[in-house]
Scaffold this motif. Structure first.
Motif, PDB file in Angstrom:
ATOM      1  N   LEU A   1       4.257   3.529   1.836  1.00  0.00           N
ATOM      2  CA  LEU A   1       5.223   4.585   1.545  1.00  0.00           C
ATOM      3  C   LEU A   1       5.605   4.552   0.065  1.00  0.00           C
ATOM      4  CD1 LEU A   1       7.718   4.339   4.571  1.00  0.00           C
ATOM      5  CD2 LEU A   1       5.568   5.603   4.421  1.00  0.00           C
ATOM      6  N   ASN A   2       5.944   5.715  -0.491  1.00  0.00           N
ATOM      7  CA  ASN A   2       6.430   5.726  -1.872  1.00  0.00           C
ATOM      8  C   ASN A   2       7.940   5.476  -1.894  1.00  0.00           C
ATOM      9  OD1 ASN A   2       7.862   8.237  -1.521  1.00  0.00           O
ATOM     10  ND2 ASN A   2       5.953   9.362  -1.894  1.00  0.00           N
ATOM     11  N   ARG A   3       8.494   5.328  -3.076  1.00  0.00           N
ATOM     12  CA  ARG A   3       9.897   4.936  -3.228  1.00  0.00           C
ATOM     13  C   ARG A   3      10.856   5.926  -2.545  1.00  0.00           C
ATOM     14  NH1 ARG A   3      12.148   1.071  -6.437  1.00  0.00           N
ATOM     15  NH2 ARG A   3      10.144   0.589  -7.389  1.00  0.00           N
ATOM     16  N   GLN A   4      10.565   7.218  -2.698  1.00  0.00           N
ATOM     17  CA  GLN A   4      11.444   8.224  -2.101  1.00  0.00           C
ATOM     18  C   GLN A   4      11.377   8.192  -0.566  1.00  0.00           C
ATOM     19  OE1 GLN A   4      10.584  12.281  -3.145  1.00  0.00           O
ATOM     20  NE2 GLN A   4      12.544  13.051  -2.404  1.00  0.00           N
ATOM     21  N   GLN A   5      10.160   8.042  -0.037  1.00  0.00           N
ATOM     22  CA  GLN A   5       9.991   7.955   1.417  1.00  0.00           C
ATOM     23  C   GLN A   5      10.730   6.747   1.975  1.00  0.00           C
ATOM     24  OE1 GLN A   5       5.669   7.891   1.267  1.00  0.00           O
ATOM     25  NE2 GLN A   5       5.539   9.911   2.257  1.00  0.00           N
TER      26      GLN A   5
ATOM     27  N   GLY B   1       8.195  -1.200   3.772  1.00  0.00           N
ATOM     28  CA  GLY B   1       7.827   0.193   3.542  1.00  0.00           C
ATOM     29  C   GLY B   1       6.724   0.311   2.515  1.00  0.00           C
ATOM     30  N   ALA B   2       6.833  -0.449   1.431  1.00  0.00           N
ATOM     31  CA  ALA B   2       5.786  -0.447   0.391  1.00  0.00           C
ATOM     32  C   ALA B   2       4.488  -1.007   0.953  1.00  0.00           C
ATOM     33  CB  ALA B   2       6.253  -1.260  -0.816  1.00  0.00           C
TER      34      ALA B   2
ATOM     35  N   VAL C   1       9.248   0.558  12.603  1.00  0.00           N
ATOM     36  CA  VAL C   1       9.109   2.023  12.613  1.00  0.00           C
ATOM     37  C   VAL C   1       9.327   2.647  11.232  1.00  0.00           C
ATOM     38  CG1 VAL C   1       9.753   2.192  15.044  1.00  0.00           C
ATOM     39  CG2 VAL C   1      11.537   2.395  13.295  1.00  0.00           C
ATOM     40  N   ILE C   2       9.413   1.830  10.172  1.00  0.00           N
ATOM     41  CA  ILE C   2       9.715   2.338   8.828  1.00  0.00           C
ATOM     42  C   ILE C   2       8.736   3.443   8.416  1.00  0.00           C
ATOM     43  CG2 ILE C   2       8.400   0.447   7.748  1.00  0.00           C
ATOM     44  CD1 ILE C   2      11.475   2.184   6.204  1.00  0.00           C
ATOM     45  N   HIS C   3       7.460   3.324   8.825  1.00  0.00           N
ATOM     46  CA  HIS C   3       6.438   4.297   8.411  1.00  0.00           C
ATOM     47  C   HIS C   3       6.204   5.386   9.462  1.00  0.00           C
ATOM     48  CE1 HIS C   3       4.587   1.231  10.813  1.00  0.00           C
ATOM     49  NE2 HIS C   3       3.409   1.810  10.811  1.00  0.00           N
ATOM     50  N   ASN C   4       7.123   5.491  10.446  1.00  0.00           N
ATOM     51  CA  ASN C   4       7.060   6.547  11.465  1.00  0.00           C
ATOM     52  C   ASN C   4       5.703   6.547  12.180  1.00  0.00           C
ATOM     53  OD1 ASN C   4       8.372   8.565  12.843  1.00  0.00           O
ATOM     54  ND2 ASN C   4       7.709  10.183  11.472  1.00  0.00           N
ATOM     55  N   PRO C   5       5.336   5.421  12.821  1.00  0.00           N
ATOM     56  CA  PRO C   5       4.001   5.302  13.399  1.00  0.00           C
ATOM     57  C   PRO C   5       3.813   6.164  14.643  1.00  0.00           C
ATOM     58  CG  PRO C   5       5.338   3.425  14.042  1.00  0.00           C
ATOM     59  CD  PRO C   5       6.155   4.207  13.055  1.00  0.00           C
ATOM     60  N   ALA C   6       2.556   6.520  14.921  1.00  0.00           N
ATOM     61  CA  ALA C   6       2.228   7.307  16.116  1.00  0.00           C
ATOM     62  C   ALA C   6       2.279   6.450  17.372  1.00  0.00           C
ATOM     63  CB  ALA C   6       0.843   7.922  15.958  1.00  0.00           C
ATOM     64  N   ILE C   7       1.998   5.147  17.224  1.00  0.00           N
ATOM     65  CA  ILE C   7       1.999   4.199  18.347  1.00  0.00           C
ATOM     66  C   ILE C   7       2.910   3.034  17.979  1.00  0.00           C
ATOM     67  CG2 ILE C   7       0.593   2.648  19.771  1.00  0.00           C
ATOM     68  CD1 ILE C   7      -1.836   4.390  19.052  1.00  0.00           C
ATOM     69  N   LEU C   8       3.770   2.632  18.914  1.00  0.00           N
ATOM     70  CA  LEU C   8       4.667   1.516  18.654  1.00  0.00           C
ATOM     71  C   LEU C   8       4.494   0.456  19.725  1.00  0.00           C
ATOM     72  CD1 LEU C   8       6.964   0.338  16.917  1.00  0.00           C
ATOM     73  CD2 LEU C   8       8.589   1.540  18.403  1.00  0.00           C
ATOM     74  N   PHE C   9       4.112  -0.765  19.288  1.00  0.00           N
ATOM     75  CA  PHE C   9       3.973  -1.910  20.184  1.00  0.00           C
ATOM     76  C   PHE C   9       5.279  -2.714  20.171  1.00  0.00           C
ATOM     77  CE2 PHE C   9      -0.342  -0.916  18.817  1.00  0.00           C
ATOM     78  CZ  PHE C   9      -1.049  -0.966  20.008  1.00  0.00           C
TER      79      PHE C   9
END
Length: 248
Positions: free
Chosen positions: A110-114, A105-106, A153-161
């Motif tokens: 992403l920040n700590r809360q996200q 995530g980092a 998917v941790i960063h909620n991507p628009a495209i997933l391979f």
């Protein structure tokens, strides 16, 4: 505003030390929100193409754009647009799911809360909340697959391979993963999927591209291809287009 998620234009590629061009003037366009299946025999170029689309490999000529942005030169903005769930496990075995998701995530910015919010959600949805602090090396194959997916998917991507996202798992885990992918797609995520599990693919993919020896041999909706080639399933279509000879 463009509705194109991935635009591949006239690409050429060959592996270092191999003078044979694997992809030559290869073109493909994938629309936003599609559940897109990429299929072909062993050695057809599926994983190579996926590695080119994610920037793990670089094209020799041509261009690849994700949501209008060039994927070259380690473009950090582009890297935030997509997630990648590779066939090989891509996590730290000695770390727990929580620790893995904190790290990746980092890495995704992403920040700590996200990270905390996404980690709690994903571990719950993927049935890993009860083992969130145990080392992943103690997990079954199916649980490891779900950790692999959560990282992608941790960063909620628009495209997933997704490269063989359910290989080696039991029926329950496969069902859970596919249902989660369908839910992601319903919320707008574009899915790019490849697998040898053709019956699974049939229920997931709306659009299909078949490649063989680095060439695009079919690209249409699954229903149109089945009608065109007079087949009643993806396996029959696959054999019809690529032949029945051994390809390993």
């Amino acid at each position: 505003m463009s509705n194109v998620a991935i635009n591949i234009q006239n690409i050429a590629f060959n592996y270092p030390g191999n003078n044979n061009t694997f992809f030559r003037n290869f073109n493909l366009q994938i629309q936003k929100g599609e559940r897109f299946g990429l299929f072909g025999p062993n050695g057809a170029g599926k994983t190579t193409l996926m590695n080119l689309m994610t920037g793990l490999l670089s094209v020799k000529a041509g261009r690849i754009q994700l949501l209008g942005q060039e994927i070259k030169g380690n473009n950090k903005q582009v890297n935030k647009l997509f997630g990648f769930v590779p066939q090989d496990f891509s996590f730290y075995q000695e770390l727990s799911p929580v620790e893995n998701l904190e790290f990746f995530g980092a890495w995704c910015g992403l920040n700590r809360q996200q990270i905390k919010l996404r980690t709690t959600l994903l571990l719950d949805v993927l049935g890993l909340a009860d083992v969130s602090d145990k080392p992943v090396q103690q997990f079954s194959g199916g649980m490891k697959r779900r950790v692999n997916l959560a990282i992608g998917v941790i960063h909620n991507p628009a495209i997933l391979f997704l490269d063989e996202p359910t290989v080696g798992v039991d029926v329950q885990t496969r069902h859970a993963i596919i249902n989660y992918l369908l839910e992601l797609n319903k919320n707008g995520t574009t899915l790019i999927y490849t697998s040898h599990q053709l019956s699974e693919a049939e229920g997931l993919c709306q659009q299909v591209a078949m490649i063989d020896e680095g060439k695009l041999i079919a690209h249409n909706s699954l229903s149109n291809l089945l009608t065109e080639h007079k087949q009643d399933g993806l396996e029959g279509l696959f054999l019809n287009l690529t032949g029945k000879n051994y390809r390993d």
